[in-house]
Design a protein around this motif. Structure first.
Motif, PDB file in Angstrom:
ATOM      1  N   ASP A 107       6.860  29.650  -0.896  1.00 33.45           N
ATOM      2  CA  ASP A 107       7.914  29.210  -1.790  1.00 33.45           C
ATOM      3  C   ASP A 107       9.202  29.114  -0.984  1.00 33.45           C
ATOM      4  O   ASP A 107       9.537  30.030  -0.225  1.00 33.45           O
ATOM      5  CB  ASP A 107       8.069  30.212  -2.944  1.00 33.45           C
ATOM      6  CG  ASP A 107       8.992  29.715  -4.040  1.00 33.45           C
ATOM      7  OD1 ASP A 107       9.529  28.602  -3.912  1.00 33.45           O
ATOM      8  OD2 ASP A 107       9.188  30.453  -5.028  1.00 33.45           O
ATOM      9  N   SER A 108       9.927  28.026  -1.148  1.00 29.73           N
ATOM     10  CA  SER A 108      11.179  27.851  -0.417  1.00 29.73           C
ATOM     11  C   SER A 108      12.332  28.625  -1.044  1.00 29.73           C
ATOM     12  O   SER A 108      13.358  28.845  -0.397  1.00 29.73           O
ATOM     13  CB  SER A 108      11.549  26.368  -0.352  1.00 29.73           C
ATOM     14  OG  SER A 108      11.694  25.832  -1.666  1.00 29.73           O
ATOM     15  N   ALA A 109      12.181  29.056  -2.302  1.00 30.37           N
ATOM     16  CA  ALA A 109      13.258  29.773  -2.986  1.00 30.37           C
ATOM     17  C   ALA A 109      13.389  31.186  -2.436  1.00 30.37           C
ATOM     18  O   ALA A 109      12.409  31.811  -2.016  1.00 30.37           O
ATOM     19  CB  ALA A 109      12.998  29.823  -4.488  1.00 30.37           C
ATOM     20  N   GLU A 110      14.607  31.707  -2.436  1.00 35.30           N
ATOM     21  CA  GLU A 110      14.833  33.071  -1.995  1.00 35.30           C
ATOM     22  C   GLU A 110      14.155  34.034  -2.964  1.00 35.30           C
ATOM     23  O   GLU A 110      14.288  33.907  -4.176  1.00 35.30           O
ATOM     24  CB  GLU A 110      16.326  33.377  -1.921  1.00 35.30           C
ATOM     25  CG  GLU A 110      17.027  32.740  -0.729  1.00 35.30           C
ATOM     26  CD  GLU A 110      16.461  33.216   0.593  1.00 35.30           C
ATOM     27  OE1 GLU A 110      16.264  34.443   0.749  1.00 35.30           O
ATOM     28  OE2 GLU A 110      16.197  32.359   1.466  1.00 35.30           O
ATOM     29  N   PRO A 111      13.419  35.001  -2.456  1.00 32.37           N
ATOM     30  CA  PRO A 111      12.713  35.922  -3.349  1.00 32.37           C
ATOM     31  C   PRO A 111      13.673  36.857  -4.072  1.00 32.37           C
ATOM     32  O   PRO A 111      14.743  37.195  -3.559  1.00 32.37           O
ATOM     33  CB  PRO A 111      11.814  36.711  -2.391  1.00 32.37           C
ATOM     34  CG  PRO A 111      12.496  36.615  -1.061  1.00 32.37           C
ATOM     35  CD  PRO A 111      13.163  35.274  -1.030  1.00 32.37           C
ATOM     36  N   GLN A 112      13.294  37.241  -5.285  1.00 32.43           N
ATOM     37  CA  GLN A 112      14.066  38.212  -6.038  1.00 32.43           C
ATOM     38  C   GLN A 112      13.125  39.100  -6.830  1.00 32.43           C
ATOM     39  O   GLN A 112      11.988  38.736  -7.106  1.00 32.43           O
ATOM     40  CB  GLN A 112      15.060  37.520  -6.973  1.00 32.43           C
ATOM     41  CG  GLN A 112      14.448  36.557  -7.964  1.00 32.43           C
ATOM     42  CD  GLN A 112      15.493  35.892  -8.843  1.00 32.43           C
ATOM     43  OE1 GLN A 112      16.475  36.508  -9.247  1.00 32.43           O
ATOM     44  NE2 GLN A 112      15.302  34.609  -9.117  1.00 32.43           N
ATOM     45  N   ALA A 113      13.607  40.275  -7.165  1.00 37.25           N
ATOM     46  CA  ALA A 113      12.794  41.239  -7.889  1.00 37.25           C
ATOM     47  C   ALA A 113      12.616  40.800  -9.334  1.00 37.25           C
ATOM     48  O   ALA A 113      13.465  40.111  -9.906  1.00 37.25           O
ATOM     49  CB  ALA A 113      13.443  42.615  -7.832  1.00 37.25           C
TER      50      ALA A 113
END
Length: 507
Positions: free
Chosen positions: A280-286
């Motif tokens: 996934d190109s999106a920044e990971p988040q919790a």
């Protein structure tokens, strides 16, 4: 032993120690946690059978502070697969092998010993996904699972099982667990039971759930295909379209489905085996975790299923990062790319873009002699690996190496190993090599080696024969790559390289 519901097997054990690596075998299963006690100089051996691409983590904790544990994994041929000792020394002397994908179907041995003969009590974890068991929900109390989104009514049974019914054409819903912690990097698994429908069905997992407009979703179909999407402000972003794998059994009503999220890399796990990966190109988040479901979009109808148990494992972190691996197992290039992404040593979704099946270089004089490989290509940040057969005369110390960030004959970086056991990484500028990584070990009689270099703008990591041997601060550079003879003295040296590959991080 502390059982994990249906993942565990009940075993009673009385370890009879004969000698290190020859202790009585005790059989384990993925999900087991056992306690043991080592006398000075002893070792305990446990065995477990696993299929190829099984995803597991092994952790050994000292319970009394006296033991300095070492853990090793061997295959059925007693070939060492991985090992760990002091993953964060001196803060802890515990050992952990994190998110290891086992290379083949085999009966593996886990050997627990004490460094330098140390003794004491320990706890051994053999877990799916990551190495810290955060929560195992074997009760599936429906009051702790809340509807996250739904376009139809969800009927949850009043029975002891968490049983669900959903009806209609292309109706979808999701429930999230309010008792599981929110996490960014995690392994989440659900044990599905009696998934039925007169037509097709889709069940799966929610993860990194922020709200009903922003989450990730894994769906498995009755036909044995899976897909992975990110819902971004209500819009579906396709991360992996319907894919399958020989390990998936179409029409199976009972199975375990898991998702490992590590940064921007995801592994889909079916009955313990990695059956696919995505990025996934999106920044990971919790976010929260949960269960997803969807009825057939053609025939509709009623679908039903139960979830017997769920679990969440989390990675141990050091300095906010995943554990840096003490070993990186050599494997096929596409699997290596996934391993590096899973361990967050490389960006997710970068495939190996260059492979040189065979190449060689020969030289007889002292010094470094190199031959360019695909000299028209340049690389800045990358992973690079190769198998090397070193043939040097017995009378001298010759070696082989890989050159990268090559600009001309006097400006490049060299990673090398010699017949007498010298190894290192150093940067040449002009007629001098700058101080870098250097070490010496016992000579390798068969003169075969595996070199792996991971280069970023900040640091260079060097693995030799799968073992981490050092890191070197770096700075942004670009250049071509090459192969080299590294002679400490005048000696005829021939270096043969097999399957030299490059994974470019900048693409």
């Amino acid at each position: 032993m502390k059982p994990l519901g249906r993942l565990a097997v009940c075993i009673a054990f009385a370890l009879v120690i004969v000698s290190p690596l020859r202790a009585q075998d005790v059989r384990l299963s993925l999900g087991d946690i056992v306690d043991g006690s080592l006398a000075p100089g002893e070792a305990h051996r446990y065995t477990f059978t696993a299929l190829e691409l099984t995803l597991a983590s092994i952790r050994v904790e000292s319970l009394d502070g006296r033991l300095d544990p070492v853990v090793e994994i061997f295959d059925s041929g007693d070939v060492l697969i991985d090992s760990s000792d002091d993953y964060d020394y001196p803060a802890t002397r515990d050992a952990a092998i994190q998110a290891l994908v086992l290379p083949k179907t085999s009966t593996y041995s886990i050997v627990v010993s004490g460094f330098a003969g140390s003794s004491g009590d320990y706890r051994l974890y053999v877990l799916p996904g990551f190495d810290v068991l955060e929560l195992h929900d074997a009760t599936m109390d429906k009051n702790r699972w809340q509807v996250a989104y739904s376009d139809t009514a969800i009927d949850v049974s009043e029975s002891s099982m968490y049983a669900v019914e959903l009806e209609g054409f292309a109706r979808s819903a999701g429930v999230v667990a309010d008792h599981f912690p929110q996490a960014q990097d995690h392994y989440f698994q659900a044990n599905f039971h009696e998934v039925t429908s007169s037509a097709d069905w889709n069940v799966g997992l929610l993860f990194r759930y922020v709200d009903n407009q922003n989450f990730h979703r894994l769906l498995m179909s009755k036909t044995g295909f899976w897909r992975l999407d990110r819902i971004d402000n209500g819009e579906r972003v396709q991360l992996k379209y319907w894919s399958t794998h020989p390990a998936i059994r179409p029409g199976e009503k009972d199975f375990r489905l898991g998702i490992l999220a590590s940064g921007q890399h995801f592994d889909v796990v079916y009955n313990g085996q990695v059956v696919g990966s995505a990025s996934d190109s999106a920044e990971p988040q919790a976010g929260a975790v949960g269960i997803a479901m969807r009825t057939d979009e053609v025939s509709g109808g009623l679908m039903s299923f139960a979830v017997l148990d769920t679990l969440l494992t989390l990675p141990t972190r050091v300095g906010g990062q995943l554990l840096f691996p003490q070993r990186v197992v050599e494997r096929q290039t596409y699997l290596m790319a996934r391993d590096l992404a899973r361990k967050q040593l490389a960006p997710a979704g970068r495939n190996v873009g260059f492979v040189q099946p065979q190449s060689s270089v020969r030289h007889v004089r002292p010094g470094v002699t190199h031959v360019g490989i695909a000299s028209e290509r340049t690389y800045e940040q990358f992973a690079l690996g190769a198998s090397i057969a070193l043939d040097a005369a017995a009378a001298g110390n010759g070696g082989c190496g890989i050159i990268f960030h090559l600009n001309d004959d006097s400006h490049y970086t060299l990673a090398y190993v010699t017949r007498d056991g010298d190894f290192g990484v150093s940067r040449r500028s002009g007629d001098k090599f700058a101080p870098g990584i250097y070490g010496k070990r016992a000579p390798n009689d068969d003169a075969e080696h595996y070199l792996l270099v991971i280069a970023t703008d900040e640091v260079l990591h060097y693995f030799l024969d799968e073992i981490y041997v050092g890191s070197l601060k770096s700075q942004p550079r670009t250049g071509s790559i090459g192969i080299a003879v590294v002679n400490y003295e005048a000696v005829e040296t021939v270096c043969r390289f097999t399957d030299l590959w490059v994974q470019d991080f900048d693409i």
